[in-house]
Design a protein around this motif. Structure first.
Motif, mmCIF file in Angstrom:
data_model
loop_
_atom_site.group_PDB
_atom_site.id
_atom_site.type_symbol
_atom_site.label_atom_id
_atom_site.label_comp_id
_atom_site.label_asym_id
_atom_site.label_seq_id
_atom_site.Cartn_x
_atom_site.Cartn_y
_atom_site.Cartn_z
ATOM 1 N N MET A 1 1.421 -1.088 0.460
ATOM 2 C CA MET A 1 -0.166 0.130 -0.124
ATOM 3 C C MET A 1 0.809 1.580 0.398
ATOM 4 S SD MET A 1 -3.028 -0.414 0.120
ATOM 5 C CE MET A 1 -4.246 0.576 0.829
ATOM 6 N N PRO A 2 0.236 2.355 -0.519
ATOM 7 C CA PRO A 2 1.941 3.249 -0.782
ATOM 8 C C PRO A 2 0.994 4.364 0.742
ATOM 9 C CG PRO A 2 0.275 3.090 -2.734
ATOM 10 C CD PRO A 2 -0.580 2.252 -2.011
ATOM 11 N N GLY A 3 2.756 4.148 1.015
ATOM 12 C CA GLY A 3 2.310 5.445 2.580
ATOM 13 C C GLY A 3 3.137 4.846 3.467
ATOM 14 N N PHE A 4 2.855 3.239 3.153
ATOM 15 C CA PHE A 4 3.526 2.555 4.202
ATOM 16 C C PHE A 4 5.525 2.410 3.999
ATOM 17 C CE2 PHE A 4 -0.458 -0.877 4.792
ATOM 18 C CZ PHE A 4 -0.824 0.264 5.047
ATOM 19 N N GLY A 5 6.009 2.482 3.454
ATOM 20 C CA GLY A 5 7.545 2.545 3.721
ATOM 21 C C GLY A 5 7.345 3.958 3.765
ATOM 22 N N ASN A 6 6.300 5.370 3.723
ATOM 23 C CA ASN A 6 6.576 6.065 4.352
ATOM 24 C C ASN A 6 6.697 6.233 6.060
ATOM 25 O OD1 ASN A 6 6.239 7.187 1.591
ATOM 26 N ND2 ASN A 6 7.538 8.834 2.096
ATOM 27 N N LEU A 7 6.175 5.538 5.978
ATOM 28 C CA LEU A 7 5.405 5.044 7.440
ATOM 29 C C LEU A 7 6.674 4.676 8.438
ATOM 30 C CD1 LEU A 7 2.568 4.093 8.096
ATOM 31 C CD2 LEU A 7 3.051 6.523 8.826
ATOM 32 N N LEU A 8 7.369 3.536 7.425
ATOM 33 C CA LEU A 8 8.162 3.070 8.654
ATOM 34 C C LEU A 8 9.683 3.225 8.425
ATOM 35 C CD1 LEU A 8 7.883 -0.878 6.592
ATOM 36 C CD2 LEU A 8 7.835 0.047 8.703
ATOM 37 N N LEU A 9 9.642 4.812 7.613
ATOM 38 C CA LEU A 9 10.842 5.693 7.748
ATOM 39 C C LEU A 9 10.413 7.158 8.348
ATOM 40 C CD1 LEU A 9 11.510 5.883 3.808
ATOM 41 C CD2 LEU A 9 13.285 4.188 5.545
ATOM 42 N N LEU B 1 -0.711 9.604 1.871
ATOM 43 C CA LEU B 1 -0.311 9.089 0.767
ATOM 44 C C LEU B 1 -1.169 7.499 0.848
ATOM 45 C CD1 LEU B 1 3.217 9.001 -0.144
ATOM 46 C CD2 LEU B 1 1.238 10.174 -1.592
ATOM 47 N N PHE B 2 -1.228 7.113 2.237
ATOM 48 C CA PHE B 2 -2.275 5.665 2.216
ATOM 49 C C PHE B 2 -4.041 6.655 2.194
ATOM 50 C CE2 PHE B 2 -4.663 3.544 4.866
ATOM 51 C CZ PHE B 2 -4.539 2.712 5.157
ATOM 52 N N VAL B 3 -4.564 7.824 2.744
ATOM 53 C CA VAL B 3 -5.580 8.047 2.511
ATOM 54 C C VAL B 3 -5.638 8.118 1.134
ATOM 55 C CG1 VAL B 3 -7.382 9.800 2.480
ATOM 56 C CG2 VAL B 3 -5.564 9.340 5.075
ATOM 57 N N TRP B 4 -4.542 8.613 0.470
ATOM 58 C CA TRP B 4 -5.687 9.325 -1.037
ATOM 59 C C TRP B 4 -5.561 7.786 -1.878
ATOM 60 C CZ3 TRP B 4 -7.035 13.181 -3.992
ATOM 61 C CH2 TRP B 4 -6.850 13.000 -5.516
ATOM 62 N N GLU B 5 -4.493 6.835 -1.016
ATOM 63 C CA GLU B 5 -4.554 5.544 -2.029
ATOM 64 C C GLU B 5 -6.328 4.995 -1.892
ATOM 65 O OE1 GLU B 5 -3.925 1.701 -3.561
ATOM 66 O OE2 GLU B 5 -3.189 2.880 -3.606
ATOM 67 N N VAL B 6 -6.317 4.833 -0.561
ATOM 68 C CA VAL B 6 -8.012 4.387 -0.622
ATOM 69 C C VAL B 6 -9.138 5.258 -1.141
ATOM 70 C CG1 VAL B 6 -9.680 4.035 1.826
ATOM 71 C CG2 VAL B 6 -7.332 3.597 1.795
ATOM 72 N N LEU B 7 -8.995 6.476 -0.869
ATOM 73 C CA LEU B 7 -9.775 7.411 -1.818
ATOM 74 C C LEU B 7 -9.746 7.106 -3.427
ATOM 75 C CD1 LEU B 7 -9.985 11.433 -0.365
ATOM 76 C CD2 LEU B 7 -11.439 9.903 -1.768
ATOM 77 N N ILE B 8 -8.320 7.157 -3.932
ATOM 78 C CA ILE B 8 -9.020 6.477 -5.110
ATOM 79 C C ILE B 8 -9.543 5.236 -5.578
ATOM 80 C CG2 ILE B 8 -7.176 5.595 -6.844
ATOM 81 C CD1 ILE B 8 -4.804 8.344 -6.355
ATOM 82 N N ASN B 9 -8.773 4.198 -4.477
ATOM 83 C CA ASN B 9 -9.802 2.618 -4.876
ATOM 84 C C ASN B 9 -11.191 2.905 -4.501
ATOM 85 O OD1 ASN B 9 -6.906 1.394 -5.805
ATOM 86 N ND2 ASN B 9 -6.562 1.122 -2.991
#
Length: 118
Positions: free
Chosen positions: A1-9, A18-26
């Motif tokens: 899922m987009p955003g998870f890599g940024n969360l880990l960093l 990015l995570f919310v944007w991904e869910v919105l687009i889906n």
């Protein structure tokens, strides 16, 4: 899922955006439902979802956000690894924890000590 890599960093603001944007687009494109239908053999149902006029716009947006997320997470991880390598080479002090208004950055001391051989 987009955003998870940024969360880990430790880039929490960008990661959650990015995570919310991904869910919105889906949700708006129903792209994952079309993928599910295609993988389960319901090709006609997947085609019906992808025929909508707005789906093209959402899928293009989905692709661009997905590619940006992969690229940004990769470049951030490479920069962190280069920082650890530079610290090990130069035996320089390392600020292992940093908080700004937009993100937290931290390095595991175990990782740095492991690379130094201690």
């Amino acid at each position: 899922m987009p955003g998870f890599g940024n969360l880990l960093l430790g880039q929490y603001l960008l990661g959650w955006i990015l995570f919310v944007w991904e869910v919105l687009i889906n949700v708006h494109s129903r792209f994952n439902v079309a993928i599910l239908y295609a993988l389960t053999g319901r090709f006609q149902d997947a085609t019906e979802i992808l025929k909508h006029t707005q789906v093209d716009y959402w899928i293009l947006t989905y692709g661009s956000v997905f590619v940006f997320t992969i690229f940004h997470s990769y470049k951030s991880a490479v920069a962190t690894n280069e920082l650890v390598g530079l610290v090990n080479t130069e035996n320089a002090p390392l600020n292992t924890f940093f908080i700004s208004q937009l993100e937290w950055n931290y390095l595991s001391k175990l990782l740095v000590c492991h690379h130094r051989g201690t």
